[in-house]
Scaffold this motif. Structure first.
Motif, PDB file in Angstrom:
ATOM      1  N   GLU A  46     -26.333  -0.423   2.687  1.00 37.15           N
ATOM      2  CA  GLU A  46     -26.577   0.879   3.503  1.00 37.15           C
ATOM      3  C   GLU A  46     -26.699   0.697   4.828  1.00 37.15           C
ATOM      4  N   ASP A  47     -26.688  -0.556   5.504  1.00 35.17           N
ATOM      5  CA  ASP A  47     -26.462  -1.032   6.857  1.00 35.17           C
ATOM      6  C   ASP A  47     -25.220  -0.553   7.348  1.00 35.17           C
ATOM      7  N   PRO A  48     -25.084   0.283   8.593  1.00 35.07           N
ATOM      8  CA  PRO A  48     -23.952   0.881   8.862  1.00 35.07           C
ATOM      9  C   PRO A  48     -22.822  -0.153   9.414  1.00 35.07           C
ATOM     10  N   GLU A  49     -23.581  -1.398   9.920  1.00 32.86           N
ATOM     11  CA  GLU A  49     -22.901  -2.301  10.606  1.00 32.86           C
ATOM     12  C   GLU A  49     -22.003  -3.075   9.495  1.00 32.86           C
ATOM     13  N   VAL A  50     -22.798  -3.373   8.352  1.00 32.83           N
ATOM     14  CA  VAL A  50     -22.200  -4.209   7.489  1.00 32.83           C
ATOM     15  C   VAL A  50     -21.064  -3.171   6.592  1.00 32.83           C
ATOM     16  N   LYS A  51     -21.459  -1.882   6.567  1.00 32.81           N
ATOM     17  CA  LYS A  51     -20.193  -1.016   6.303  1.00 32.81           C
ATOM     18  C   LYS A  51     -19.086  -1.200   7.006  1.00 32.81           C
ATOM     19  N   ALA A  52     -19.310  -1.075   8.342  1.00 28.67           N
ATOM     20  CA  ALA A  52     -18.168  -1.159   9.091  1.00 28.67           C
ATOM     21  C   ALA A  52     -17.398  -2.320   9.133  1.00 28.67           C
ATOM     22  N   GLU A  53     -18.055  -3.422   9.105  1.00 28.79           N
ATOM     23  CA  GLU A  53     -17.298  -4.774   8.886  1.00 28.79           C
ATOM     24  C   GLU A  53     -16.504  -4.666   7.629  1.00 28.79           C
ATOM     25  N   ILE A  54     -17.190  -4.368   6.509  1.00 28.11           N
ATOM     26  CA  ILE A  54     -16.415  -4.041   5.035  1.00 28.11           C
ATOM     27  C   ILE A  54     -15.041  -3.316   5.380  1.00 28.11           C
ATOM     28  N   ARG A  55     -15.226  -2.144   6.135  1.00 30.04           N
ATOM     29  CA  ARG A  55     -14.175  -0.986   6.264  1.00 30.04           C
ATOM     30  C   ARG A  55     -12.849  -1.734   7.145  1.00 30.04           C
ATOM     31  N   LYS A  56     -13.411  -2.647   8.178  1.00 33.11           N
ATOM     32  CA  LYS A  56     -12.262  -3.197   9.216  1.00 33.11           C
ATOM     33  C   LYS A  56     -11.579  -4.342   8.248  1.00 33.11           C
ATOM     34  N   ILE A  57     -12.328  -5.180   7.256  1.00 31.17           N
ATOM     35  CA  ILE A  57     -11.469  -5.908   6.744  1.00 31.17           C
ATOM     36  C   ILE A  57     -10.714  -5.374   5.422  1.00 31.17           C
ATOM     37  N   CYS A  58     -11.301  -4.359   4.806  1.00 27.77           N
ATOM     38  CA  CYS A  58     -10.304  -3.671   3.863  1.00 27.77           C
ATOM     39  C   CYS A  58      -9.138  -3.086   4.529  1.00 27.77           C
ATOM     40  N   GLU A  59      -9.206  -2.536   5.417  1.00 33.81           N
ATOM     41  CA  GLU A  59      -8.103  -1.475   6.149  1.00 33.81           C
ATOM     42  C   GLU A  59      -7.019  -2.649   6.523  1.00 33.81           C
ATOM     43  N   ASP A  60      -7.519  -3.589   7.164  1.00 38.97           N
ATOM     44  CA  ASP A  60      -6.479  -4.731   7.490  1.00 38.97           C
ATOM     45  C   ASP A  60      -5.677  -5.169   6.400  1.00 38.97           C
ATOM     46  N   LEU A  61      -6.456  -5.395   5.310  1.00 43.07           N
ATOM     47  CA  LEU A  61      -5.837  -5.861   3.967  1.00 43.07           C
ATOM     48  C   LEU A  61      -4.785  -4.869   3.321  1.00 43.07           C
ATOM     49  N   GLU A  62      -5.472  -3.634   3.504  1.00 42.33           N
ATOM     50  CA  GLU A  62      -4.659  -2.502   2.937  1.00 42.33           C
ATOM     51  C   GLU A  62      -3.351  -2.332   3.610  1.00 42.33           C
ATOM     52  N   LYS A  63      -3.265  -2.483   5.048  1.00 40.53           N
ATOM     53  CA  LYS A  63      -2.180  -2.343   5.801  1.00 40.53           C
ATOM     54  C   LYS A  63      -0.936  -3.190   5.281  1.00 40.53           C
ATOM     55  N   LYS A  64      -1.540  -4.544   5.048  1.00 36.37           N
ATOM     56  CA  LYS A  64      -0.597  -5.441   4.593  1.00 36.37           C
ATOM     57  C   LYS A  64      -0.199  -4.982   3.158  1.00 36.37           C
ATOM     58  N   PHE A  65      -0.920  -4.831   2.155  1.00 34.30           N
ATOM     59  CA  PHE A  65      -0.586  -4.167   0.995  1.00 34.30           C
ATOM     60  C   PHE A  65       0.389  -3.138   1.009  1.00 34.30           C
ATOM     61  N   TYR A  66       0.022  -1.901   1.888  1.00 25.83           N
ATOM     62  CA  TYR A  66       1.048  -0.913   1.671  1.00 25.83           C
ATOM     63  C   TYR A  66       2.451  -1.568   2.330  1.00 25.83           C
ATOM     64  N   SER A  67       2.548  -2.462   3.001  1.00 26.41           N
ATOM     65  CA  SER A  67       3.674  -2.748   3.856  1.00 26.41           C
ATOM     66  C   SER A  67       4.556  -3.583   2.576  1.00 26.41           C
ATOM     67  N   ARG A  68       4.133  -3.943   1.611  1.00 31.32           N
ATOM     68  CA  ARG A  68       4.925  -4.660   0.558  1.00 31.32           C
ATOM     69  C   ARG A  68       4.679  -3.954  -0.997  1.00 31.32           C
ATOM     70  N   VAL A  69       4.273  -2.798  -1.114  1.00 31.42           N
ATOM     71  CA  VAL A  69       4.051  -2.458  -2.312  1.00 31.42           C
ATOM     72  C   VAL A  69       5.239  -1.777  -2.896  1.00 31.42           C
ATOM     73  N   LYS A  70       5.575  -1.944  -4.213  1.00 31.27           N
ATOM     74  CA  LYS A  70       6.752  -1.368  -4.990  1.00 31.27           C
ATOM     75  C   LYS A  70       6.900   0.087  -4.567  1.00 31.27           C
TER      76      LYS A  70
END
Lengths: 211, 211
Positions: free
Chosen positions: A68-92
């Motif tokens: 529920e903590d907005p700070e923890v949610k923001a950290e999660i989002r940051k990490i996930c979006e960084d990973l997703e950027k990498k994923f999208y750059s190499r997806v089939k």
């Protein structure tokens, strides 16, 4: 032909109130959330329901973190979006087109918009840990729907950083992060295959009647 | 301490009719079945419900075979019991004791006693095929319970012979065989962990109040 007639007859007998089917039909994956607060009791209700699922040797390999903590949610989002950027750059190509056609990008706003996230983990050493945990997630989604809450099963790419942020001990694997809240988008449910397209009778290839 | 109080307050607000929790609480894994016939419509109802589950990229990787033919059931039982005999001869001591304490042996009478078996498969090439299929199995079990039917998720050891008997094409993996029917044993549900034992708040280790 006999089989077809039999199925037609059987289909006329409808069981009970069909609450579970109604919930399953109504539930759809929601990617945008309103900032409205929701009762934590509803989240607890859904997890309590999930805990009743069967599991390999009743080992109950699931764990949940309610974020529920907005700070923890923001950290999660940051990490996930960084990973997703990498994923999208190499997806089939094929999958990428499908994703884009549905408006999917590396952006995961629901990770901060939704009032709650439920991170779900499986204890990998237990028998059928992943299978049991996802079965329990099925229970969880239906209970959330019953509580009037929108949800999504979002699974980020594997990330040691994410586990560190959430202080997850070794031996537990993140299965999904489920944003929960009030839907902030109006969309149609993605179409499903028909019963006869995915169900066989006695052996693979013997199909049921058209439904 | 703040968290504990907050949770206590929230718990007093109970959502809706709690149908899903009631079904989840009532359902238990059943290993002995009466020979009573059951309506096929109820099996179809449960599979229809499962089809509404979300899946990776909406690929719906699940397939179902409804087995009613006594000869096919007998073949399945023979193959599974032969495999189980081998499994039991090499299983680890701790698990074996747990299994024996609950009366588990290599014998799988439910595979021929239950009026129906539902064999569930996952199309392995699809994204999150196994996870999505087990989520759908969660839907399936709750719908079977709602229809008044007993069930069990039994996963036999991997077997090319079983896939051959059922004429399963390459690329599909058997996930479980679910016997469905009227319970032929009276047993208690295996105990579950409490909510606070498996649920954390914001980060792993911050526990909820005792429930």
């Amino acid at each position: 032909m006999y089989i077809r007639k039999q199925f037609r007859r059987e289909r006329l007998r409808i069981p009970m109130d069909k609450v579970v089917l109604k919930l399953a039909l109504h539930r759809k994956s929601i990617r945008r959330y309103k900032s409205d607060k929701i009762d934590l009791s509803k989240i607890l209700y859904a997890i309590k329901t999930a805990l009743q699922a069967p599991s390999g040797a009743n080992q109950q390999p699931w764990r949940f973190i309610i974020v529920e903590d907005p700070e923890v949610k923001a950290e999660i989002r940051k990490i996930c979006e960084d990973l997703e950027k990498k994923f999208y750059s190499r997806v089939k190509k094929e999958l990428k087109e499908w994703l884009l056609s549905r408006g999917f990008t590396w952006k995961k706003p629901f990770l901060t918009e939704a009032p709650y996230l439920i991170a779900v983990f499986a204890e990998l050493g237990k028998p059928y840990a992943v299978q049991s945990t996802w079965l329990a997630i099925g229970y969880l989604l239906l209970a959330l729907e019953e509580a009037g809450l929108a949800s999504l099963t979002y699974t980020p790419p594997s990330s040691p950083e994410l586990l560190e942020i959430l202080r997850v001990p070794e031996g537990f694997q993140l299965q999904t992060i489920i944003p929960v809240g009030i839907a902030g988008e109006d969309k149609r449910k993605e179409p499903r295959k028909k019963l006869h397209e995915v169900t066989f009778y006695n052996r693979w290839g013997t199909t049921l009647m058209q439904d």
